[in-house]
Design an enzyme around this catalytic site. Structure first.
Site, short mmCIF file in Angstrom:
data_model
loop_
_atom_site.label_atom_id
_atom_site.label_comp_id
_atom_site.label_asym_id
_atom_site.label_seq_id
_atom_site.Cartn_x
_atom_site.Cartn_y
_atom_site.Cartn_z
N ALA A 1 25.13 32.55 -8.04
CA ALA A 1 25.49 31.33 -8.76
C ALA A 1 25.50 31.61 -10.26
O ALA A 1 24.45 31.72 -10.89
CB ALA A 1 24.51 30.21 -8.43
N ASN B 1 27.36 30.95 -14.31
CA ASN B 1 27.66 29.79 -15.16
C ASN B 1 29.05 29.23 -14.91
O ASN B 1 29.26 28.03 -15.09
CB ASN B 1 27.54 30.20 -16.63
CG ASN B 1 26.10 30.40 -17.05
OD1 ASN B 1 25.30 29.49 -17.00
ND2 ASN B 1 25.76 31.62 -17.45
N THR B 2 30.00 30.07 -14.49
CA THR B 2 31.37 29.61 -14.27
C THR B 2 31.70 29.43 -12.81
O THR B 2 32.30 28.44 -12.41
CB THR B 2 32.37 30.61 -14.91
OG1 THR B 2 32.08 30.73 -16.30
CG2 THR B 2 33.80 30.13 -14.74
N ASP C 1 21.11 37.70 -12.40
CA ASP C 1 22.24 38.58 -12.11
C ASP C 1 22.08 39.94 -12.76
O ASP C 1 22.46 40.97 -12.19
CB ASP C 1 23.55 37.91 -12.53
CG ASP C 1 23.55 37.45 -13.99
OD1 ASP C 1 22.46 37.34 -14.59
OD2 ASP C 1 24.65 37.16 -14.51
N ASP D 1 28.87 43.72 -17.46
CA ASP D 1 29.26 42.65 -16.54
C ASP D 1 30.13 41.64 -17.28
O ASP D 1 29.68 40.98 -18.23
CB ASP D 1 28.02 41.97 -15.96
CG ASP D 1 28.36 41.02 -14.80
OD1 ASP D 1 29.55 40.73 -14.59
OD2 ASP D 1 27.42 40.57 -14.12
#
Length: 260
Positions: free
Chosen positions: A7, A9-10, A110, A130
């Site tokens: 999950a 942010n976008t 992440d 990333d």
């Protein structure tokens, strides 16, 4: 099979994983208000399209940088997969690596998961780039310890800021300029494309160069995220692209906890 959920942010990425093999993956825009029932309807349809059924899923693992999204994902696991979701970084799926930074508790899930996956796949000192909402550069040493990194605005975020702050600038696609490598644009759209694309490559190459100089040992650079392949054609800074690094890391963490 395992349902691994990243999950961000976008987007929220869901992946169906068997062992360390990714059988299918889907993404949906991140919305903390999205309910477990909404996720279930959407996901059930996609599972069916890929020839799977939710009864095949017997475990769920989640990494999130959006705390407000976590509850509904946990309810999804409980209600529709009859499983208590494992949360990356919490028992029994702790990181298992040294977070050698001043505030380890503030590190995004992440980024820790990427570090775990990178060292499971590659030896030595590593830099993981990333490309997400933010572009992150993460350094880890040959022992697998996370040593720190850099957070920069993502390329879409940079473009959004430019367009919203300048009334006459149009929204453009993010793509490699089609002007034979020239960095002198002859119209507004070309100039914006050059600035965004080549400017971003210059940032990547400059920051990686500085990180390598500071590390002082041979370093392998691993890129992940959807935009990595866009830049690959015009820079040799990446040693390898691992498009599913976060999902791979979640699968590895689940396996380690399960075996343990």
């Amino acid at each position: 099979m395992l349902l691994a959920v990243d999950a961000g942010n976008t987007n929220v990425v869901f992946a169906l994983v068997e062992g360390r093999t990714i059988k299918a993956r889907w993404r949906i825009a991140t919305d903390p208000r999205r309910t477990a029932d909404e996720y279930a309807v959407w996901l059930s349809q996609l599972l069916a399209l890929e020839g799977h059924d939710r009864s095949q899923i017997d475990a769920v693992i989640i990494a999130t940088v959006v705390p407000r999204a976590l509850h509904n994902l946990q309810v999804l696991a409980q209600k529709y997969f009859h499983s208590e979701a494992l949360i990356a970084g919490r028992a029994p799926v702790e990181w298992g690596i040294v977070l050698d930074v001043d505030e380890p508790q503030s590190l995004g899930a992440d980024r820790a998961v990427n570090t775990i996956a990178a060292h499971a796949l590659h030896d030595g000192d590593l830099i993981v780039i990333d490309f997400g909402t933010a572009t992150t550069f993460d350094a880890s040493d040959y022992s697998g310890a996370y040593k720190g990194g850099i957070i920069a605005p993502g390329i879409n975020l940079s473009l959004d800021a430019l367009v919203s702050a300048a009334a006459k600038l149009p929204r453009i696609a993010i793509e490699a300029p089609k002007n034979n490598g020239s960095v002198i644009g002859r119209n507004t759209v070309d100039q914006m494309t050059i600035g965004i694309y080549w400017g971003y490559i210059a940032m990547i190459e400059g920051l990686v160069g500085r990180m390598k100089a500071e590390i002082g040992r041979p370093v392998k650079v691993i890129a992940t995220g959807g935009l990595a392949t866009l830049f690959e054609q015009h820079t040799d800074v990446f040693d390898v692209i691992e498009p599913d690094l976060t999902i791979q890391g979640l699968a590895i963490m689940y396996q380690n906890a399960h075996i343990g």
